[in-house]
Motif scaffolding. Structure first.
Motif, short mmCIF file in Angstrom:
data_model
loop_
_atom_site.label_atom_id
_atom_site.label_comp_id
_atom_site.label_asym_id
_atom_site.label_seq_id
_atom_site.Cartn_x
_atom_site.Cartn_y
_atom_site.Cartn_z
N LYS A 126 1.04 -1.39 -0.30
CA LYS A 126 0.40 0.13 -0.48
C LYS A 126 1.29 1.28 0.14
CE LYS A 126 -4.06 -1.09 2.22
NZ LYS A 126 -5.64 -1.54 3.28
N GLY A 129 2.03 2.04 -3.64
CA GLY A 129 0.52 1.95 -3.76
C GLY A 129 0.96 0.34 -5.08
N ALA A 131 -0.23 -2.00 -4.21
CA ALA A 131 -1.20 -3.43 -3.01
C ALA A 131 -2.53 -4.14 -4.28
CB ALA A 131 -2.22 -3.14 -2.44
N PRO A 132 -3.53 -2.91 -5.29
CA PRO A 132 -4.00 -3.63 -6.49
C PRO A 132 -3.24 -4.74 -7.05
CG PRO A 132 -4.14 -1.67 -6.54
CD PRO A 132 -2.90 -1.34 -5.01
N TYR A 133 -1.90 -5.08 -7.26
CA TYR A 133 -1.05 -5.74 -8.09
C TYR A 133 -0.93 -6.92 -7.56
CZ TYR A 133 -1.83 -1.36 -11.08
OH TYR A 133 -1.92 -0.97 -11.92
N ILE A 134 -1.26 -7.51 -6.35
CA ILE A 134 -1.01 -8.79 -5.58
C ILE A 134 -0.85 -10.15 -6.27
CG2 ILE A 134 -1.19 -7.65 -3.04
CD1 ILE A 134 -3.28 -9.43 -2.86
N ASN A 135 -2.23 -10.12 -7.08
CA ASN A 135 -2.13 -11.57 -8.15
C ASN A 135 -1.44 -11.41 -9.28
OD1 ASN A 135 -3.82 -12.06 -6.19
ND2 ASN A 135 -5.08 -11.03 -6.98
N ALA A 136 -0.48 -10.56 -9.97
CA ALA A 136 -0.03 -10.14 -10.69
C ALA A 136 1.16 -10.60 -10.93
CB ALA A 136 0.83 -8.51 -11.42
N GLN A 140 4.55 -9.17 -15.80
CA GLN A 140 3.00 -7.86 -16.29
C GLN A 140 3.00 -7.19 -16.03
OE1 GLN A 140 0.51 -11.08 -14.15
NE2 GLN A 140 0.17 -11.87 -16.43
N LEU A 141 4.34 -6.09 -15.05
CA LEU A 141 4.25 -4.95 -14.46
C LEU A 141 5.49 -4.40 -15.28
CD1 LEU A 141 4.53 -6.09 -10.89
CD2 LEU A 141 2.79 -5.37 -12.15
N THR B 239 -2.11 -16.26 -18.48
CA THR B 239 -1.37 -14.82 -18.93
C THR B 239 -2.00 -13.70 -18.41
OG1 THR B 239 -2.50 -14.61 -20.59
CG2 THR B 239 -0.49 -15.43 -21.04
N TYR B 241 -4.36 -11.28 -15.07
CA TYR B 241 -4.11 -11.58 -13.98
C TYR B 241 -6.41 -10.50 -12.96
CZ TYR B 241 -1.66 -7.23 -13.46
OH TYR B 241 -1.78 -5.67 -14.08
N ALA B 242 -6.18 -11.01 -12.17
CA ALA B 242 -6.88 -10.31 -11.80
C ALA B 242 -6.37 -8.88 -10.77
CB ALA B 242 -8.05 -10.85 -10.70
N LEU B 243 -6.77 -7.55 -11.06
CA LEU B 243 -7.06 -6.68 -9.83
C LEU B 243 -7.67 -6.57 -8.58
CD1 LEU B 243 -6.63 -3.02 -12.11
CD2 LEU B 243 -5.02 -4.39 -10.79
N ALA B 244 -6.47 -7.17 -7.71
CA ALA B 244 -7.10 -6.94 -6.44
C ALA B 244 -8.24 -5.15 -5.56
CB ALA B 244 -6.12 -7.53 -5.22
N VAL B 245 -9.04 -5.48 -6.37
CA VAL B 245 -10.05 -4.26 -6.15
C VAL B 245 -10.22 -3.73 -4.99
CG1 VAL B 245 -11.23 -3.99 -8.01
CG2 VAL B 245 -12.28 -5.88 -6.23
N TYR B 247 -8.19 -3.21 -3.01
CA TYR B 247 -6.76 -2.30 -2.43
C TYR B 247 -6.68 -1.13 -3.47
CZ TYR B 247 -5.34 -6.12 0.63
OH TYR B 247 -5.60 -7.18 0.94
N MET B 248 -8.06 -1.00 -4.10
CA MET B 248 -7.49 0.21 -5.40
C MET B 248 -8.15 1.33 -4.60
SD MET B 248 -7.55 -1.19 -8.36
CE MET B 248 -8.08 -0.24 -9.27
N ASN B 250 -7.22 4.14 -1.10
CA ASN B 250 -6.26 4.64 -0.23
C ASN B 250 -4.81 4.46 -0.81
OD1 ASN B 250 -8.11 3.40 1.43
ND2 ASN B 250 -7.62 1.57 2.03
N GLN B 251 -4.45 4.99 -2.17
CA GLN B 251 -3.37 5.18 -2.88
C GLN B 251 -2.79 6.67 -2.18
OE1 GLN B 251 -2.39 3.43 -5.82
NE2 GLN B 251 -3.84 1.15 -6.23
#
Lengths: 246, 251
Positions: A126, A129, A131-136, A140-141, B239, B241-245, B247-248, B250-251
């Protein structure tokens, strides 16, 4: 006067006949933000790698809290868990997701529980910034995102000192900005940082001390304001000429 | 077509396959058994040797550790060299008769598996070494720099990726083993080749008998090849991935 965390004493390093570091003496105090600048090949990165023990010095010592870090793997591992490193090429684990990258070492080195490791990972992701990409997966980044994950990964170890080896050199200008912002943010938390960088403005504005290295020597070691406005060493002056003129 | 009273090669092939189906099936099982067990244990041995070859010695290490690491490395490299530089058929003979000389009784099947294991291990060691080398040093340094031991780094970071990279080579090794078990007939292992030899001898129909096992070998290899391809594709992972919404913000 704050406590000395790392002392580098009379450190030299040669690759064969080539002397890369010559008798370096640096004291790093708690909370300092030290930027190391200098031309390519001046030994900046090698110095940082020696501090993290990724390179073995030819002579000299590195002390951590006034105790020598010996060349014994167990000691080195323990020391490294306190002195983290962020690399130019990110060095994320490609087979793992962002979250797994941030949890591996806390789980396997610090033996945290899954929940603790997860909480720590999310907290630091977090902060950068990501945190939303934890599954990537790293592939892929973007470069800037990878570097921010790498910083979060290092922070998860709760290091006392964090070393940055040209963290923005492989990035485009926009990504440089996002990574430097994260580092500026970090600088306010009291974490001790040693940063090898070519970002002069960052060094001037963020560091508490700037070191200019030239051909393996510490040519100048001063407060940033002094080094950037009134350099004493002719080599420093020459190196900074273009920057100062601009 | 008269398969009970064969008059041409095709009819003879079918006739032999039918008449001696038990023998061929038993041969197939034994071939599979030796190849699978031998390959799996051989892979483990190969990983072991490959990983040990990668161990580095620190100047600060204890003398005894330095000594043992060097000794084991030396033993492993001699082993790899010997088994890569001699034919498997000769290894089979030497191991089978050599161990007999020592007064230890071993069944041909056990010797067969042993030879396959040692042979596979030697080749796998090199493959694993290549696989480890294919993972850039940076990733290891990333783990080391956070205090991970070399062993854990190998286990969690390097090997999972190396494994993925060497799947095609492992598939190759297994298919080679499946076919190389045929040389074990020299130490009287009743695998497919031995079955064809026996069957062919009964009617002096060698061409037809070997044709039967050629088809069996082909089918076995073909099927396993497909399985390995599937495994490789599975291991490639997603190939996207799902964004972890959650945590979207609070940035």
């Amino acid at each position: 006067m704050s406590e000395t965390v790392i002392s580098i004493k009379d450190l030299s390093k040669s690759f064969g006949d080539h002397e890369v570091l010559r008798k370096i003496d640096i004291e790093v105090n708690a909370g300092e933000i030290i930027c190391i600048v200098g031309s390519s090949g001046s030994g900046k990165s090698t110095l940082l790698r020696c501090i993290n023990k990724l390179e073995r010095q030819t002579s000299g010592k590195i002390l951590y809290h006034n105790k020598e870090v010996r060349d014994v793997q167990k000691d080195i591992n323990k020391y490294r868990s306190k002195v983290g490193m962020v690399f130019q090429s990110f060095n994320l684990f490609n087979n793992m997701t962002v979250l797994e990258n941030c949890m591996l070492c806390t789980r396997k080195v610090l033996h945290l529980s899954k929940e603790e490791a997860f909480d720590r990972a999310i907290t630091h992701l977090k902060e950068v910034g990501m945190a939303p990409y934890i599954n990537a997966k790293p592939a892929q980044l973007s470069g800037g995102q990878k570097q921010r994950v790498a910083i979060a990964r290092s922070l998860c170890m709760n290091p006392e000192v964090l070393l940055f080896d040209e963290p923005t050199s492989a990035l485009d200008p926009e990504m440089v900005g996002e990574v430097l912002n994260v580092m500026k943010e970090l600088a306010t938390t009291g974490l001790t940082m040693i940063i090898v960088t070519h970002e002069m403005a960052f060094a001037r504005d963020v560091s508490t001390r700037t070191i200019f290295m030239d051909r393996g020597y510490v040519a100048e070691d001063a407060a940033p304001l002094e080094l950037f406005t009134n350099p004493q060493n002719p080599r420093t002056r020459e190196f900074l000429k273009r920057y100062l003129a601009g | 077509m008269n398969f009970n009273n064969p008059s041409n090669s095709f009819e003879w092939t079918v006739f032999l396959a039918k008449k001696y189906s038990d023998m061929f099936i038993r041969g197939t099982w034994l071939t599979l058994y030796i190849a699978v067990i031998g390959t799996i244990i051989g892979f483990i041995l190969g990983y072991l040797v490959g990983v040990v070859e990668d161990i580095r010695i620190n100047p600060g290490d204890k003398i005894i550790r330095k000594f043992f690491v060097r000794l084991i490395k030396a033993i492993f490299s001699i082993y790899v060299e010997i088994f890569r530089d001699t034919p498997m058929i000769v290894q089979a003979m030497i191991i089978y008769y050599g161990i007999k000389l020592l007064g230890v009784e071993m069944t041909p099947v056990f010797s067969g598996i042993l030879v396959t294991v040692l042979n596979t291990g030697a080749y796998m060691a090199e493959t694993v070494r290549g696989g480890i080398g294919s993972i850039d040093l940076g990733q290891r340094e990333g783990a080391w720099a956070m205090g991970m031991s070399s062993f854990k780094t190998m286990l969690y970071v390097v090997l999972p990726q190396a494994f993925k990279n060497i799947i095609p080579e492992m598939a190759n090794t297994f298919l080679t083993n499946l076919k190389m078990t045929s040389v074990l007939n020299v130490i009287a292992v009743q695998e497919l080749f031995m079955a064809a030899k026996t069957v062919g001898g009964n009617y002096y129909k060698y061409f037809e008998a070997y044709l039967v096992i050629a088809v069996i070998y082909f089918i076995l290899c073909f099927v396993f090849n497909k399985i390995f391809n599937l495994l490789e594709r599975k291991m490639q992972g997603k190939t996207d991935y799902a964004l972890a919404v959650e945590y979207m913000d609070n940035q």
